[in-house]
Design a protein around this motif. Structure first.
Motif, PDB file in Angstrom:
ATOM      1  N   VAL A   1     -13.026  -2.806  12.680  1.00  0.00           N
ATOM      2  CA  VAL A   1     -13.310  -2.426  11.290  1.00  0.00           C
ATOM      3  C   VAL A   1     -13.962  -1.044  11.233  1.00  0.00           C
ATOM      4  O   VAL A   1     -13.586  -0.201  10.403  1.00  0.00           O
ATOM      5  CB  VAL A   1     -14.187  -3.487  10.606  1.00  0.00           C
ATOM      6  N   ALA A   2     -14.936  -0.789  12.102  1.00  0.00           N
ATOM      7  CA  ALA A   2     -15.582   0.524  12.104  1.00  0.00           C
ATOM      8  C   ALA A   2     -14.589   1.626  12.446  1.00  0.00           C
ATOM      9  O   ALA A   2     -14.639   2.727  11.879  1.00  0.00           O
ATOM     10  CB  ALA A   2     -16.740   0.521  13.100  1.00  0.00           C
ATOM     11  N   MET A   3     -13.691   1.353  13.376  1.00  0.00           N
ATOM     12  CA  MET A   3     -12.681   2.350  13.732  1.00  0.00           C
ATOM     13  C   MET A   3     -11.737   2.616  12.565  1.00  0.00           C
ATOM     14  O   MET A   3     -11.447   3.773  12.229  1.00  0.00           O
ATOM     15  CB  MET A   3     -11.902   1.884  14.958  1.00  0.00           C
ATOM     16  N   LEU A   4     -11.250   1.555  11.917  1.00  0.00           N
ATOM     17  CA  LEU A   4     -10.356   1.739  10.774  1.00  0.00           C
ATOM     18  C   LEU A   4     -11.048   2.490   9.644  1.00  0.00           C
ATOM     19  O   LEU A   4     -10.437   3.322   8.962  1.00  0.00           O
ATOM     20  CB  LEU A   4      -9.852   0.380  10.290  1.00  0.00           C
TER      21      LEU A   4
ATOM     22  N   MET B   1       0.829  -1.210   0.000  1.00  0.00           N
ATOM     23  CA  MET B   1       0.000   0.000   0.000  1.00  0.00           C
ATOM     24  C   MET B   1       0.861   1.257   0.000  1.00  0.00           C
ATOM     25  O   MET B   1       0.555   2.234  -0.688  1.00  0.00           O
ATOM     26  CB  MET B   1      -0.917   0.001   1.222  1.00  0.00           C
ATOM     27  N   LEU B   2       1.950   1.244   0.759  1.00  0.00           N
ATOM     28  CA  LEU B   2       2.834   2.417   0.775  1.00  0.00           C
ATOM     29  C   LEU B   2       3.461   2.648  -0.593  1.00  0.00           C
ATOM     30  O   LEU B   2       3.554   3.788  -1.056  1.00  0.00           O
ATOM     31  CB  LEU B   2       3.912   2.244   1.840  1.00  0.00           C
ATOM     32  N   ARG B   3       3.894   1.578  -1.231  1.00  0.00           N
ATOM     33  CA  ARG B   3       4.497   1.730  -2.573  1.00  0.00           C
ATOM     34  C   ARG B   3       3.493   2.247  -3.587  1.00  0.00           C
ATOM     35  O   ARG B   3       3.866   2.905  -4.570  1.00  0.00           O
ATOM     36  CB  ARG B   3       5.079   0.395  -3.038  1.00  0.00           C
ATOM     37  N   ALA B   4       2.213   1.958  -3.355  1.00  0.00           N
ATOM     38  CA  ALA B   4       1.162   2.423  -4.270  1.00  0.00           C
ATOM     39  C   ALA B   4       0.762   3.870  -3.986  1.00  0.00           C
ATOM     40  O   ALA B   4      -0.178   4.380  -4.602  1.00  0.00           O
ATOM     41  CB  ALA B   4      -0.054   1.515  -4.168  1.00  0.00           C
TER      42      ALA B   4
ATOM     43  N   LEU C   1      -7.574  -1.537  -0.322  1.00  0.00           N
ATOM     44  CA  LEU C   1      -6.824  -1.975   0.845  1.00  0.00           C
ATOM     45  C   LEU C   1      -7.090  -3.435   1.209  1.00  0.00           C
ATOM     46  O   LEU C   1      -6.312  -4.044   1.948  1.00  0.00           O
ATOM     47  CB  LEU C   1      -7.168  -1.083   2.045  1.00  0.00           C
ATOM     48  N   PHE C   2      -8.154  -3.991   0.672  1.00  0.00           N
ATOM     49  CA  PHE C   2      -8.544  -5.367   0.992  1.00  0.00           C
ATOM     50  C   PHE C   2      -7.985  -6.385  -0.003  1.00  0.00           C
ATOM     51  O   PHE C   2      -8.090  -7.597   0.225  1.00  0.00           O
ATOM     52  CB  PHE C   2     -10.067  -5.473   1.035  1.00  0.00           C
TER      53      PHE C   2
ATOM     54  N   ALA D   1      -4.704  -2.596   5.442  1.00  0.00           N
ATOM     55  CA  ALA D   1      -4.277  -3.786   4.707  1.00  0.00           C
ATOM     56  C   ALA D   1      -3.618  -4.804   5.623  1.00  0.00           C
ATOM     57  O   ALA D   1      -3.855  -6.011   5.518  1.00  0.00           O
ATOM     58  CB  ALA D   1      -3.321  -3.384   3.582  1.00  0.00           C
ATOM     59  N   VAL D   2      -2.789  -4.323   6.547  1.00  0.00           N
ATOM     60  CA  VAL D   2      -2.121  -5.221   7.489  1.00  0.00           C
ATOM     61  C   VAL D   2      -3.143  -5.943   8.352  1.00  0.00           C
ATOM     62  O   VAL D   2      -3.082  -7.159   8.544  1.00  0.00           O
ATOM     63  CB  VAL D   2      -1.124  -4.439   8.362  1.00  0.00           C
TER      64      VAL D   2
END
Length: 615
Positions: free
Chosen positions: A164-167, A78-81, A182-183, A91-92
């Motif tokens: 999940v709601a927090m993220l 994700m960082l590289r993208a 991200l999934f 993603a992690v």
């Protein structure tokens, strides 16, 4: 702003108060809540599975430290993208739900600390008790508390999952990539399968809760053979999870409402409420009503740094800051902090005595701030320098045994001290991106594999995700021996107290971010994070050396030492000072990133299978 530390000077700690202006203090308060002498041989949430030496990793721009190499790789992707640290964290977490189900996942919760380069935010994704829960949730018909193992297994201990709601809320404010993007790594892995690691295999072999759930037993274990013990799939076996892949696709398209409403929510509730031996109270209305909370981070100045963490319902930052300040308030030590790469008897004595005082306050005062008023009207009263310096006078040349909670200036004691309460699970993620955003995210399902209840989300496919047993973080007994209510008793809609301690460290003079760190480990998280701070900022070690350092601590009772890591002379020396010493598995899982020489240096705990990736 961040907590501060001064340079190492002849191996001694230099005094320097926490700069949180409060008042005076009384030294003694309500009675102690100590770790009983019948404490188990291990307080670790997950059993030890060996030692994997880690090299430490250098990066110029951005990095992801996570508890599994596949999860770290997903974050780095994700960082590289062009994604942010928050994007990488999502993603992690989704990959960890697949490959590290014993520690965290979409059926659990967590705390996330975010630095966007200018401002600090604290996000609370802690689980909540169902609306139908009462303070007698974990009492047997005779009024006595249930055994912990009996409370965990089944639906009774399942709280509303909040991760999940927090993220989603944090991503909405700070994400750069589309939510659905991200999934993709987790969905790919769930569809194609991943190789079972030696650590996961060992934990599957040991798990009782998974073997008790028909769905989990069918998914994680080989077909049963009459007359033979149930066996997990072997190391290297490629385990696919089509049910989780489908649930993640729905969350990717619909957001957290796909988890907290509709068929997935209905399947969670059915699993919880239909358990044959220990049903729970969770309803679809409880799930639909869940909201993450954005809180103000709690920060304290320590020497040249500012250390920032989560406020209640986490007890982590308060206890860590108390321990650091108490240590600094003591007279100079007579010798170096470390000898032959291990803390000395003097270091251990001073540290564990400070821990006893901090854990006494923790057991009396800390709970969900929506239900529990802080002493003297603010949590910072527990960090008042004058109060803590007076508390430090209780630390003498001999072990105090269990400590009594103090009374900060202006505080009125309304609660009774709580009995010791087991705490378990978790995983930690530390990330920095090239644009200056950083996160420290500790995520959990509580015990190893949570309740062991595997939910397929109504898909009818093999696999799924595990439900938390987070409600066992509440005090089982709602009152103390005098009938006074405890701060962390069960109440409807309440968030249980936690020890999760995601931490960000800054320079006090210019606000520069220096570290992001944290660890799993139940109540011992407090000790693991404090050890990392002392080792890197005072004892002259780098992040990887700090993670390698043997673990130690006290939970307001016996002195706990990591099994096999301290010699007989150290143990004998502590006993001479009056300590009751317990060797036990103190199975940390630290993940940290440290700014060194203008670059980022990443470390992962050798006790687990974590890794750091970046560029």
């Amino acid at each position: 702003m961040p907590l501060g530390v001064s340079p190492r000077r002849r191996g001694l700690w230099r005094a320097g108060p926490l700069v949180l202006a409060l008042g005076l203090a009384a030294c003694q308060g309500p009675g102690p809540a100590a770790l009983p002498s019948t404490a188990p041989a291990s307080l670790a949430p997950e059993q030890a599975t060996g030692w994997q030496a880690k090299p430490g990793w250098w990066f110029d721009h951005q990095a992801v430290a996570a508890a599994n190499p596949l999860a770290a790789a997903a974050g780095a992707e994700m960082l590289r993208a062009g994604g942010s640290a928050v994007d990488a964290a999502v993603a992690v977490q989704m990959v960890l739900a697949l490959v590290e189900p014993q520690s965290s996942g979409i059926g659990g919760g967590g705390f996330l600390l975010l630095w966007d380069g200018h401002a600090l935010e604290a996000w609370d994704g802690r689980e909540t008790a169902p609306a139908g829960a009462t303070e007698r949730l974990f009492l047997k018909p005779d009024g006595q508390p249930m055994a912990f193992a009996d409370a965990v297994q089944g639906g009774r201990a399942v709280g509303v999952p909040g991760a999940v709601a927090m993220l989603e809320a944090v991503h909405r404010a700070h994400g750069r990539l589309p939510w659905a993007r991200l999934f993709q790594p987790a969905i790919r892995l769930a569809d194609a399968g991943f190789a079972i690691s030696p650590r996961l295999y060992s934990l599957l072999l040991d798990s009782k809760v998974l073997k008790a759930d028909p769905a989990a037993r069918a998914y994680y274990y080989q077909p049963e053979v009459a007359g033979q013990a149930l066996q997990p799939w072997p190391v290297g076996h490629v385990l696919r999870n089509p049910a989780l892949a489908e649930v993640l696709r729905r969350i990717a398209q619909q957001g957290s409402r796909a988890l907290l409403t509709g068929p997935v929510a209905a399947s969670i509730v059915a699993k919880v409420r239909s358990h044959p031996g220990n049903p729970g109270l969770l309803t679809e209305a409880d799930l639909a009503a869940y909201l993450p909370v954005k809180r103000e981070a709690l920060c304290a100045d320590w020497r040249t740094l500012r250390v920032c963490g989560m406020p209640p319902p986490s007890s982590g930052e308060i206890a860590i800051a108390q321990i650091l300040t108490l240590l600094d308030a003591l007279p100079p030590a007579s010798g170096p902090a470390l000898k032959d790469g291990r803390p000395t008897v003097e270091t251990l004595h001073r540290y564990t005595e400070a821990s006893n005082l901090a854990f006494a306050d923790r057991g009396l005062y800390v709970g969900d701030p929506a239900f529990v008023k802080p002493p003297a009207g603010r949590w910072a009263s527990l960090l008042d320098p004058a109060y803590l310096h007076q508390r430090a006078t209780l630390i003498g040349p001999r072990a105090m045994g269990s400590a009594t909670a103090g009374v900060p200036p202006g505080a009125t004691v309304a609660y009774g001290p709580a009995a010791p309460q087991p705490e378990h699970g978790t995983s930690h993620i530390s990330i920095v991106d090239a644009q200056g955003q950083a996160i420290a995210f500790t995520t959990t399902v509580e015990s190893a594999f949570g309740t062991g209840l595997l939910v397929d989300g109504g898909t009818g496919l093999p696999g799924g995700f595990l439900l938390n047993n987070q409600l066992t973080d509440f005090n089982f007994a709602p009152d103390d021996a005098q009938g006074r209510p405890t701060a962390n008793r069960v109440q409807p809609g309440k968030r249980p107290r936690s020890s999760m301690s995601p931490t960000l460290v800054f320079r006090r003079d210019n606000g520069q971010l220096l570290m992001t760190l944290g660890s799993p480990g139940g109540a011992a998280i407090i000790h693991y994070v404090t050890k990392l701070l002392l080792a890197t900022q005072v004892w002259g070690l780098d992040a990887q050396q700090a993670a390698n350092l043997p673990n130690f601590g006290s939970f307001n009772g016996p002195t706990a030492l990591e099994t096999g890591q301290f010699g007989p002379d150290t143990i004998a020396g502590l006993k001479t000072l009056g300590h009751e010493v317990r060797e036990m598995e103190l199975n940390s899982g630290a993940q940290l990133l440290e700014r060194r020489e203008g670059r980022w240096f990443g470390a992962a705990d050798p006790r687990r299978e974590g890794a750091v990736e970046g560029e």
